[in-house]
Design a protein around this motif. Structure first.
Motif, short mmCIF file in Angstrom:
data_model
loop_
_atom_site.label_atom_id
_atom_site.label_comp_id
_atom_site.label_asym_id
_atom_site.label_seq_id
_atom_site.Cartn_x
_atom_site.Cartn_y
_atom_site.Cartn_z
N ALA A 1 -0.28 2.12 3.35
CA ALA A 1 -0.40 1.03 2.39
C ALA A 1 0.11 -0.22 3.07
CB ALA A 1 0.33 1.31 1.10
N VAL A 2 -0.70 -1.26 2.95
CA VAL A 2 -0.35 -2.58 3.48
C VAL A 2 -0.58 -3.62 2.38
CG1 VAL A 2 -0.89 -1.99 5.88
CG2 VAL A 2 -2.68 -2.90 4.42
N PRO A 3 0.20 -4.71 2.39
CA PRO A 3 -0.05 -5.76 1.41
C PRO A 3 -1.36 -6.47 1.71
CG PRO A 3 2.03 -6.13 2.61
CD PRO A 3 1.30 -5.06 3.32
N MET A 4 -2.20 -6.58 0.70
CA MET A 4 -3.50 -7.26 0.85
C MET A 4 -3.69 -8.22 -0.33
SD MET A 4 -5.22 -6.02 3.58
CE MET A 4 -6.98 -6.00 3.33
N GLU B 1 3.54 4.26 3.52
CA GLU B 1 3.45 3.05 2.69
C GLU B 1 4.31 1.93 3.30
OE1 GLU B 1 5.16 3.52 -1.24
OE2 GLU B 1 3.81 2.04 -2.11
N MET B 2 3.79 0.73 3.32
CA MET B 2 4.51 -0.45 3.79
C MET B 2 5.13 -0.24 5.17
SD MET B 2 3.87 -2.72 1.55
CE MET B 2 2.50 -2.13 0.56
N ARG C 1 -0.09 -12.19 -7.00
CA ARG C 1 0.60 -11.05 -6.41
C ARG C 1 -0.35 -10.34 -5.43
NH1 ARG C 1 1.86 -7.85 -11.75
NH2 ARG C 1 -0.27 -8.57 -12.06
N VAL C 2 0.20 -9.74 -4.39
CA VAL C 2 -0.63 -8.97 -3.47
C VAL C 2 -0.92 -7.61 -4.10
CG1 VAL C 2 0.27 -10.11 -1.41
CG2 VAL C 2 1.39 -8.04 -2.25
N ARG C 3 -1.80 -6.84 -3.46
CA ARG C 3 -1.99 -5.44 -3.85
C ARG C 3 -1.51 -4.54 -2.72
NH1 ARG C 3 -7.69 -4.54 -6.98
NH2 ARG C 3 -7.49 -6.19 -8.55
N SER C 4 -1.12 -3.34 -3.08
CA SER C 4 -0.72 -2.35 -2.09
C SER C 4 -1.95 -1.52 -1.77
CB SER C 4 0.39 -1.48 -2.68
OG SER C 4 0.81 -0.52 -1.75
N ALA C 5 -2.50 -1.71 -0.56
CA ALA C 5 -3.82 -1.14 -0.27
C ALA C 5 -3.76 -0.11 0.85
CB ALA C 5 -4.79 -2.25 0.11
N ARG D 1 8.28 -10.62 2.67
CA ARG D 1 7.28 -10.85 3.73
C ARG D 1 5.86 -10.46 3.35
NH1 ARG D 1 9.77 -10.66 9.54
NH2 ARG D 1 11.98 -10.58 9.06
N TYR D 2 5.69 -9.80 2.20
CA TYR D 2 4.36 -9.27 1.88
C TYR D 2 3.29 -10.35 1.79
CZ TYR D 2 6.95 -4.92 0.83
OH TYR D 2 7.75 -3.82 0.91
#
Ligand SMILES: O=C(O)CNC(=O)[C@H](CS)NC(=O)CCC(=O)C(=O)O
Length: 265
Positions: A79-82, A41-42, A90-94, A50-51
């Motif tokens: 998981a990357v911010p998308m 994740e991340m 807000r971004v999602r954790s994808a 930075r997300y």
């Protein structure tokens, strides 16, 4: 037999540095014959500020897609911010799944957000301040089996895993940034329970060590078979864990004890 691999990292804030180390992990997994590889994740950055910039810049995802193609393996960008598709700022954790051509074949957005007071040095985790939750479950066909997607804190919600199994999952990937404190207490018990209950292979890639903002993560990335046996496990340093998927074992465990048919509630 197909090889599964999970990459354990100590991601800092700088995405370029993290990209380099992630690629080393993917390369190492490829050298060991891995066909399905999971990043934590991340992994691009564990710096919340930075997300939004990472989500706004498609080059990161293109680079990761390029590794899948170059090393000829299926790659789960843990998981990357998308960007949120519904316009939520807000971004999602994808979790992004790339096939060995580097094509994006699935995206799962983390459903359960970690808002908890852990009592460690960082203490107050409020994932929902930066992230919006996803809604949909994802199971995707891969050459090594049907892959169900979950992320980190999702691990604590067995209902999600039951539904992944109902939708045909045979392997479940769990990228994580599980804290040291909660990891020490719960990580392996939860992972083994999910593997045993769903009779799936569990592929878990965690962050490890100290990060830039007083966060410490637990490591102990591991691969567990559908009987709950831990096939391979790392300690608390970055590295790669590899294990074989035995499709016969999966069928055998489910045939001898058909939980899916016995389920009454
Ligand atoms: O917010 C970020 O920067 C990146 N996301 C994470 O690190 C997420 C949310 S804080 N971590 C977890 O879900 C840990 C769950 C956990 O440790 C537990 O369930 O015990």
């Amino acid at each position: 037999m197909p090889q599964l691999a999970a990459i354990q990292m100590n991601s800092g804030a700088d995405p370029l540095h993290n990209l380099q180390r992630a690629e080393q992990g993917v390369q190492q997994a490829a050298q060991q014959g891995a066909q399905l590889v999971l990043l934590p994740e991340m992994f691009l950055s564990l710096d919340g500020q930075r997300y939004p910039a990472i989500a706004a810049d498609p080059q990161y995802v293109q680079i990761v897609a390029g590794w899948a193609r170059q090393y000829k393996l299926w790659l789960v960008a843990g998981a990357v911010p998308m960007t949120s598709p519904d316009g939520d700022p807000r971004v999602r954790s994808a979790s992004l799944v790339f096939n060995d051509q580097g094509e994006l074949v699935a995206r799962y957005d983390k459903i359960h957000l970690f808002d908890a007071d852990v009592g460690d040095a960082h203490n107050r985790y409020r994932e929902s301040e930066r992230f919006a939750p996803g809604e949909e479950l994802v199971v995707v066909d891969t050459p090594v089996g049907k892959l169900g997607l979950a992320i980190c804190y999702d691990l604590r919600f067995p209902g999600l895993f039951q539904r992944l199994r109902e939708q045909g999952a045979e392997i479940i990937s769990i990228p994580a940034a599980f804290t040291y404190t909660t990891g020490e207490a719960h990580w392996q018990v939860l992972l083994r329970a999910r593997a045993i209950e769903t009779q799936c292979y569990v592929l878990a890639a965690n962050q490890c060590g100290w990060h830039d903002d007083q966060r410490r993560t637990w490591g102990h990335s591991q691969i567990i078979d559908p009987w709950g046996q831990v096939l391979s496990e790392l300690a608390d340093e970055p590295g790669v864990v590899v294990a074989e998927l035995n499709a016969e074992l999966l069928v055998d465990v489910r045939r001898r004890m058909p939980l899916e048919q016995h389920k009454r509630c």
